[in-house]
Design an enzyme around this catalytic site. Sequence first.
Site, PDB file in Angstrom:
ATOM      1  N   GLU A   1     -49.760 -20.068 -18.726  1.00 27.06           N
ATOM      2  CA  GLU A   1     -48.944 -21.110 -17.877  1.00 27.06           C
ATOM      3  C   GLU A   1     -48.281 -22.104 -18.779  1.00 27.06           C
ATOM      4  O   GLU A   1     -49.086 -22.641 -19.750  1.00 27.06           O
ATOM      5  CB  GLU A   1     -49.677 -21.592 -16.798  1.00 27.06           C
ATOM      6  CG  GLU A   1     -50.203 -20.593 -15.702  1.00 27.06           C
ATOM      7  CD  GLU A   1     -49.015 -20.021 -14.846  1.00 27.06           C
ATOM      8  OE1 GLU A   1     -48.066 -20.505 -14.808  1.00 27.06           O
ATOM      9  OE2 GLU A   1     -49.420 -18.882 -14.463  1.00 27.06           O
TER      10      GLU A   1
ATOM     11  N   ASP B   1     -42.613  -7.070  -1.278  1.00 28.21           N
ATOM     12  CA  ASP B   1     -43.111  -8.591  -1.531  1.00 28.21           C
ATOM     13  C   ASP B   1     -42.270  -9.599  -2.249  1.00 28.21           C
ATOM     14  O   ASP B   1     -42.540 -10.817  -1.850  1.00 28.21           O
ATOM     15  CB  ASP B   1     -44.589  -8.196  -2.097  1.00 28.21           C
ATOM     16  CG  ASP B   1     -45.579  -9.347  -1.924  1.00 28.21           C
ATOM     17  OD1 ASP B   1     -45.509 -10.120  -0.804  1.00 28.21           O
ATOM     18  OD2 ASP B   1     -45.902  -9.959  -2.706  1.00 28.21           O
TER      19      ASP B   1
END
Length: 147
Positions: A66, A91
Amino acid sequence: MTANEFIEWLAPAARAQTGCYNLPASVLIAQGAIESGWGKSVIGKYNLFGRKWNGVGPYIELPTQEYEGSRYVTIRAKFQDYPSLLHACDDWCILMTQEPCYAPAVAALPNLVQFVRLMGAKYATDPDYANKVLATIRANKLTRFDA
């Protein structure tokens, strides 16, 4: 899997699901390519999008990179585990159309560039993410899959 094989594998499901939501299949395909390294780093069998677990259904827990502040850090995160490619694509569409943070991006359609810029700023921590999505779309002529 080559880039072309990946596109041909993903495009039918992408078109089927994005068509139901009036979303651009080109963006779904580009994000799948970027997030999975053209199918080389799929989470489970079908999570091409690096989609984090939403608290419902099965998940897979893995380390991930991240971008925080000015550097990448490794964390452990839970990711959705889908039973099929159609479920994964659906989704993604649900996320784009039902998550309030993406409402400005969806409202920008049919302007593809504006959609990607607004969506990309929320979807990923990488500050260059939207440019990567747009470059992938252009380089592979993915707008041919948009309705």
